[in-house]
Write a protein that holds these residues in place. Structure first.
Motif, mmCIF file in Angstrom:
data_model
loop_
_atom_site.group_PDB
_atom_site.id
_atom_site.type_symbol
_atom_site.label_atom_id
_atom_site.label_comp_id
_atom_site.label_asym_id
_atom_site.label_seq_id
_atom_site.Cartn_x
_atom_site.Cartn_y
_atom_site.Cartn_z
ATOM 1 N N SER A 148 0.831 -1.193 0.000
ATOM 2 C CA SER A 148 0.000 0.000 0.000
ATOM 3 C C SER A 148 0.873 1.253 0.000
ATOM 4 N N TRP A 149 1.928 1.220 0.779
ATOM 5 C CA TRP A 149 2.839 2.365 0.876
ATOM 6 C C TRP A 149 3.523 2.635 -0.460
ATOM 7 N N VAL A 150 4.130 1.599 -1.033
ATOM 8 C CA VAL A 150 4.947 1.825 -2.235
ATOM 9 C C VAL A 150 4.095 2.112 -3.464
ATOM 10 N N MET A 151 2.789 1.808 -3.409
ATOM 11 C CA MET A 151 1.904 2.108 -4.529
ATOM 12 C C MET A 151 1.214 3.459 -4.378
ATOM 13 N N ARG A 161 -2.855 5.234 -6.704
ATOM 14 C CA ARG A 161 -3.509 5.658 -5.465
ATOM 15 C C ARG A 161 -4.704 4.782 -5.124
ATOM 16 N N GLU A 162 -5.473 4.410 -6.130
ATOM 17 C CA GLU A 162 -6.645 3.566 -5.871
ATOM 18 C C GLU A 162 -6.214 2.198 -5.346
ATOM 19 N N GLY A 163 -5.184 1.623 -5.975
ATOM 20 C CA GLY A 163 -4.682 0.338 -5.512
ATOM 21 C C GLY A 163 -4.107 0.424 -4.117
ATOM 22 N N SER A 164 -3.436 1.521 -3.805
ATOM 23 C CA SER A 164 -2.886 1.721 -2.462
ATOM 24 C C SER A 164 -3.996 1.747 -1.423
ATOM 25 N N TRP A 165 -5.072 2.470 -1.716
ATOM 26 C CA TRP A 165 -6.184 2.579 -0.776
ATOM 27 C C TRP A 165 -6.846 1.217 -0.555
ATOM 28 N N GLU A 166 -7.000 0.440 -1.618
ATOM 29 C CA GLU A 166 -7.612 -0.885 -1.480
ATOM 30 C C GLU A 166 -6.737 -1.804 -0.631
ATOM 31 N N LEU A 167 -5.429 -1.754 -0.820
ATOM 32 C CA LEU A 167 -4.534 -2.575 -0.011
ATOM 33 C C LEU A 167 -4.526 -2.112 1.443
ATOM 34 N N LEU A 168 -4.644 -0.803 1.655
ATOM 35 C CA LEU A 168 -4.745 -0.305 3.027
ATOM 36 C C LEU A 168 -6.006 -0.826 3.695
ATOM 37 N N ARG A 169 -7.099 -0.835 2.965
ATOM 38 C CA ARG A 169 -8.337 -1.372 3.527
ATOM 39 C C ARG A 169 -8.177 -2.849 3.879
ATOM 40 N N GLU A 170 -7.468 -3.590 3.017
ATOM 41 C CA GLU A 170 -7.204 -4.994 3.337
ATOM 42 C C GLU A 170 -6.370 -5.114 4.611
#
Length: 820
Positions: A682-685, A690-699
């Motif tokens: 999430s950090w490196v993306m 940005r959308e992928g980062s937010w989705e990984l953060l939610r995970e």
């Protein structure tokens, strides 16, 4: 008869409440971990008080730093393991009507059950309606706290209301020393009895129990009192002693009437022989209990302490999805704050990877502090300082471990416990194949990099040059000596090589034809070694030679050694893939590609691909497949500017434009078998996707709440991953860095994140931040600390006490201004 309305059910949905209704035996132990209460000194899992360890429930209490070592015979081999100790269970409280059976799980019909963790106040609430075998209905309401104000004190209030019966009720309350470590199925064959036969006693309404750990000889003492209250006043009850082989307590008997509540308060104090400013732990428990006020006062003090904590850890945001992410973030802050608090600072303990919430990893300390300290540095830096001293005090063992590997300097172990020796087991169990697998993760020498990084980051945030001179420099010097001593110079390429190591990716402990022997030139290890050596040289410059001449003489640092560190920091080898991307290690490009679609189709979740392949008589060493971020940890720890500077120092060209391609390459070859992986990705993306980062953060926010690792949360929460999610909001999406004596901001909020609001402490200033897509606002509280440099989007500002900074960001279409 219609049941009264459950008061907890009437509480509105809130970002501060974690709520569970009804029972779910398959999920009970996971809930107990998530409902754990603690105060940094000790913590107790959220098991119901009437339960014992029965395969569904697992009541347990852990005290920070209390370990014990046991020998076990497994498959004909004797092994020793040091584990955090499940100490005396202080929870047990149950009841029965005269002539009836005791209320136990499964003994009564539970018509309704509701549990609520109130994170804002640090209290666990419970309400149940139960029917006994004689069809009598009873309402049970409970409040539980572990005092954040009086850190040796816990309390449990139980209010019992008969709904359709009257007569005499008996309430039994005990301290149970008949406990053992039995939280992790993988450890089922290992020895579990860590406590000696207890010493027990009583005087008046107080009873106590003390045990010793059988190897480490730590005395753990508890004292308790159980009192009846009616209408908020003390009331009389007949009291009889209760005593078992390893338990002690009392049984209160009193008359009850329908719909008339009776309240029983249990107050407990806990001390160990490791505590300071005491003569003897059992005496200390009794003295503390005598001075401890009633439940209402305890609760008020506790609430106030949590109010102050939440001010210090304040972080709020507005997204598109309501309270779900905010609740998860609050839960992560809550568990971090109650695992590591000001009460932890005096204990000589480290950062347990699974909190004080279970026995996963035996309560050991790994590198997870790398993800935790950035939060503490900017909130409670005095706590970071104390936790870094855990490492400093264990330098003798780190030096010894380095010598055992044929090196000099200091090598900190991959798993650490009480004294700092290597605690990593040689094997771990594969439930798929029913076989034990070799565990070579002790080759993850990069824990040294984590220690060095943490020291330097703490110094950059605080400017604590006294710590750097007294402790940090010695740690950095010994770590530098280790890396230089194992670096092998190749005259053909003029480079230094680090061989026989592992990177953060635990799927590769060697080459296909040399399993378990480590890898050559892992990129993360080599680049961070170069970074570490450069920081040691910088520390030498910062501290200077005049006032700290005695320091360098004491450490034996010579001009020749400084020159060697500089030389190695400029000539370490970094592997690259044929396309020019950074390679995970030398030889990575020659590994086979995995049939990802095929394995996902056959197994679904392939996070633990290593277990799957071993059960197929195969190995992850053969494939370009990673458990978690490895190369990408470089982008997590270092900004593109910092990483470019390190690679330039090493003589390599680095184009920051290659970062998104590097991320995509390794993302497609990662199973995310560690909860840390989603955090790092999430950090490196965050800037390229940005959308992928937010989705990984939610995970990542949901990882423990949904137990996405498939049963691991019941063994303890994943503290590093929880802290990592907080840090994504705090530093990643804000672009916040603390380096070169400045606080730097370069915001990059995802579209789904509207604004952030938080407070941080930097170099003596308390700063309030409000950051949106449109602007950055920083306010410094009035104070006498020296002005600080704040760099926003490359523009430098000086901020003193009471000053206010507003920086307008380039406008993005579709975003309205939020802050004025």
């Amino acid at each position: 008869m219609t049941l009264p309305v459950c008061s907890l059910c009437e509480m509105p949905d809130s970002q501060w409440l974690l709520s569970y209704t009804e029972a779910d035996p398959t999920d009970e132990s996971t809930r107990e971990a998530l409902l754990t209460l603690g105060n940094g000194y000790f913590a107790t899992r959220g098991a119901v008080p009437e339960a014992s360890a029965d395969g569904v429930h697992y009541p347990a209490t852990y005290i920070a730093g209390v370990y014990n070592r046991l020998a076990s015979e497994v498959h004909g081999h004797v092994r020793e393991d040091e584990s955090i100790v499940n100490v005396t269970n202080w929870l047990p409280v149950t009841f029965r009507p005269e002539g009836g059976s005791w209320f136990t799980p499964g003994g009564y019909e539970v018509e309704h059950r509701h549990e609520v963790l109130d994170m804002q106040h640090g209290i666990l609430l419970r309400e149940s309606f139960v029917r006994d075998p004689e069809q009598r209905r009873t309402r049970i309401q409970q409040e539980r706290l572990i005092s954040m104000n009086r850190f040796h004190v816990a309390a449990l209030r139980t209010t019992i209301t008969p709904l359709d019966w009257e007569g005499t009720i008996h309430v039994r309350s005990v301290l149970d020393g008949g406990v053992r470590n039995d939280n992790v199925a993988e450890f089922a064959e290992l020895a579990k009895e860590h406590l000696s036969e207890p010493a027990k006693g009583r005087h008046g309404d107080t009873y106590w129990l003390a045990c010793e750990t059988v190897q480490s000889d730590v005395c753990v003492a508890q004292a308790a009192r159980t009192l009846l209250h009616r209408d908020h006043r003390p009331a009389l009850a007949a009291s009889l002693p209760v005593e078992g082989p390893r338990s002690v307590g009392n049984e209160l008997s009193f008359a009850v009437s329908p719909s008339v509540p009776a309240t029983v308060d249990k107050t407990v104090t806990v001390f160990t022989s490791r505590d300071r400013a005491i003569s003897e732990p059992l005496d200390a428990t009794r003295d503390e209990l005598a001075d401890t006020p009633g439940f209402e006062t305890l609760r008020d003090e506790h609430f106030l302490a949590w109010e102050h904590l939440w001010k210090r850890f304040h972080l709020s945001f507005q997204g598109d999805d309501g309270t779900v992410e905010r609740r998860a973030l609050n839960l992560h802050v809550f568990h971090l704050a109650q695992t590591l608090s000001k009460h932890t600072a005096d204990l000589d303990v480290g950062v347990p990877a699974r909190g004080l919430h279970g026995e996963g990893y035996r309560g050991h300390i790994f590198w997870d502090e790398l993800f935790v300290f950035p939060i503490l540095n900017l909130r409670v830096p005095e706590l970071t300082r104390a936790l870094l001293l855990y490492r400093y005090r264990r330098l003798p063992h780190a030096r010894r471990l380095a010598r055992e590997t044929g090196a000099t300097g200091a090598l900190f172990p991959w798993q650490s416990g009480s004294d700092g020796q290597e605690e990593t087991p040689r094997q771990f169990y594969n439930p798929r194949s029913k076989r034990w697998m070799a565990d070579n993760s002790r080759r993850q020498y990069h824990v040294d990099h984590a220690v060095a990084y943490n020291i330097w980051l703490y110094y950059q945030v605080t400017g604590d040059i006294d710590f750097l001179a007294a402790y940090g420099a010695e740690l950095l010097v010994e770590i530098a000596r280790f890396w230089v001593s194992i670096a092998e110079h190749d005259p053909e390429d003029g480079r230094y090589h680090l061989r026989g190591v592992m990177g953060p990716d635990e799927f590769h402990d060697g080459y296909p034809d040399r399993p378990g022997e480590g890898l050559d030139d892992n990129a993360y290890v080599n680049i961070m070694a170069a970074w570490t050596l450069a920081r040691v040289l910088e520390a030498h410059e910062v501290l200077g030679g005049h006032h700290t001449e005695d320091l360098w003489q004491r450490l034996g640092v010579t001009p020749g050694e400084l020159e060697q560190w500089d030389r190695v920091s400029r000539r370490l080898h970094v592997p690259f893939l044929p396309g020019g991307l950074i390679g995970q290690f030398e030889g990575y490009a020659e590994l086979e590609e995995l049939d990802w679609d095929g394995y996902r189709a056959r197994y679904g979740n392939i996070g633990r691909l290593d277990l799957i392949l071993e059960a197929e008589d195969d190995t992850t060493n053969r494939y370009k497949a990673s458990k978690q971020a490895d190369v990408l940890m470089l982008f997590y720890l270092l900004s593109a500017e910092e990483l470019g500077a390190v690679l330039e120092r090493l003589g390599y060209d680095f184009d920051p434009a290659s970062i998104p391609e590097t991320v995509d390459y390794y993302r497609s070859r990662t199973t995310h078998g560690s909860t840390l992986s989603s955090v790092v990705y999430s950090w490196v993306m965050s800037r390229g996707n940005r959308e992928g980062s937010w989705e990984l953060l939610r995970e990542a926010l949901a990882a423990d709440l949904s137990d996405t690792q498939g049963g691991t949360t019941r063994e303890g929460i994943h503290l590093g991953a929880m802290a990592g999610t907080i840090d994504i909001f705090q530093r990643c999406y804000t672009g916040l860095e603390t380096r070169a004596d400045a606080l730097r901001l370069h915001p990059c909020l995802p579209d789904d994140l509207k604004w952030l609001d938080f407070d941080l402490r930097y170099r003596g200033h308390w700063l309030h931040f409000q950051i949106s897509h449109e602007q950055v606002l920083v306010r410094a509280r009035p104070g006498a600390a020296a002005p600080i440099a704040v760099v926003v989007e490359g523009q430098r500002h000086m901020l003193g006490g009471g000053d206010r900074l507003v920086h307008r960001l380039a406008q993005k279409p579709g975003h309205s201004s939020f802050f004025s």
